[in-house]
Scaffold this active site. Structure first.
Site, PDB file in Angstrom:
ATOM      1  N   LYS A 103      43.565  35.202  37.109  1.00  0.00           N
ATOM      2  CA  LYS A 103      43.722  34.537  35.753  1.00  0.00           C
ATOM      3  C   LYS A 103      43.028  33.239  35.977  1.00  0.00           C
ATOM      4  O   LYS A 103      43.289  32.391  36.621  1.00  0.00           O
ATOM      5  CB  LYS A 103      45.249  34.341  35.431  1.00  0.00           C
ATOM      6  N   HIS A 105      43.161  30.728  33.295  1.00  0.00           N
ATOM      7  CA  HIS A 105      43.666  29.726  32.519  1.00  0.00           C
ATOM      8  C   HIS A 105      45.256  29.605  32.923  1.00  0.00           C
ATOM      9  O   HIS A 105      45.765  30.225  33.810  1.00  0.00           O
ATOM     10  CB  HIS A 105      43.925  30.073  31.025  1.00  0.00           C
TER      11      HIS A 105
END
Ligand code: OMP
Length: 213
Positions: A103, A105
């Site tokens: 991921k 963010h």
């Protein structure tokens, strides 16, 4: 065989997690039986499954700091097992799982949950030829943690790359024990006791003569 092991096999057959027929495995082997842990797909089934894993971990005596549930199938297994360790055995065990894609963010990274550090207990469904479990070892290695052991639902007791079983090779290569809720031996004992399963026992025995250890 212990009561929880017999109950586990009965329950797996009832939920059709354990089926007999003809199945192509990840390793390319054609097997007369298949164990699909994804079919423990209700709350009650997951609760019972978690208790069986927790019992197998207790029985194994493996010492560890954190439990790792590898994506995807290992994630609910780790969650259910940690709940059972807390409720059945009074142990509050931290757990962590990985994302298959990092991921970029928010909190970022590809690990979710407790820190992946110290002695790691891996929880997974099945080991056949040992390919899937080896991929998990890279995650532990990259985190700088140490494998403490692995616990699986079913040990299919099959050959690995050489003459040892796939599980013995994993134990040797990563210097850790592999425990299971049940093994193929247990399954055959159960089928023998149950009766009326001669065709299945015969098919499994023939498969074992080829790929078993
Ligand atoms: P290996 O990588 O050969 O050890 O195969 C293990 C993986 O095969 C498991 O993580 C499962 O995804 C899958 N599998 C089962 O789920 N159940 C079985 O009975 C057999 C296999 C398999 O393909 O060998």
């Amino acid at each position: 065989m212990q009561d929880y092991q017999r109950e586990f096999i009965e329950f797996a057959i009832e939920k059709e997690v354990l089926r007999f027929g003809e199945f192509t495995l990840k390793s390319g082997r054609t097997s007369p039986y298949f164990f699909n842990a994804g079919l423990f797909n209700t709350g009650e089934a997951l609760a019972r499954l978690g208790k069986c894993y927790a019992a197998a971990i207790q029985q194994s005596g493996i010492e560890y700091d954190v439990m790792l549930g590898p994506a995807y199938k290992g994630i609910p297994l780790a969650a259910a097992t940690c709940v059972a360790l807390a409720t059945e055995f009074g142990q509050d065990v931290p757990y962590v799982f990985n994302r298959k894609e990092a991921k970029t963010h928010g909190e970022g990274g590809n690990l979710v949950g407790a820190p992946l550090a110290g002695r790691v207990l891996i929880i997974d469904d099945v080991i056949t030829a040992g390919t899937a479990i080896r991929e998990v070892m890279d995650i532990i290695d990259q985190a700088g943690a140490t494998p403490a052991g692995t616990v699986i639902a079913l040990n299919r007791q099959e050959k690995g790359k050489g003459e040892l079983s796939a599980i013995q090779e994993v134990e040797r290569d990563y210097n850790m024990p592999v425990a299971s809720i049940v093994s193929l031996n247990d399954l055959l004992t159960y089928l023998g006791e149950k009766g009326g399963m001669d065709a299945q026992i015969e098919a499994i025995s023939a498969y074992r003569a080829k790929y078993g250890i």
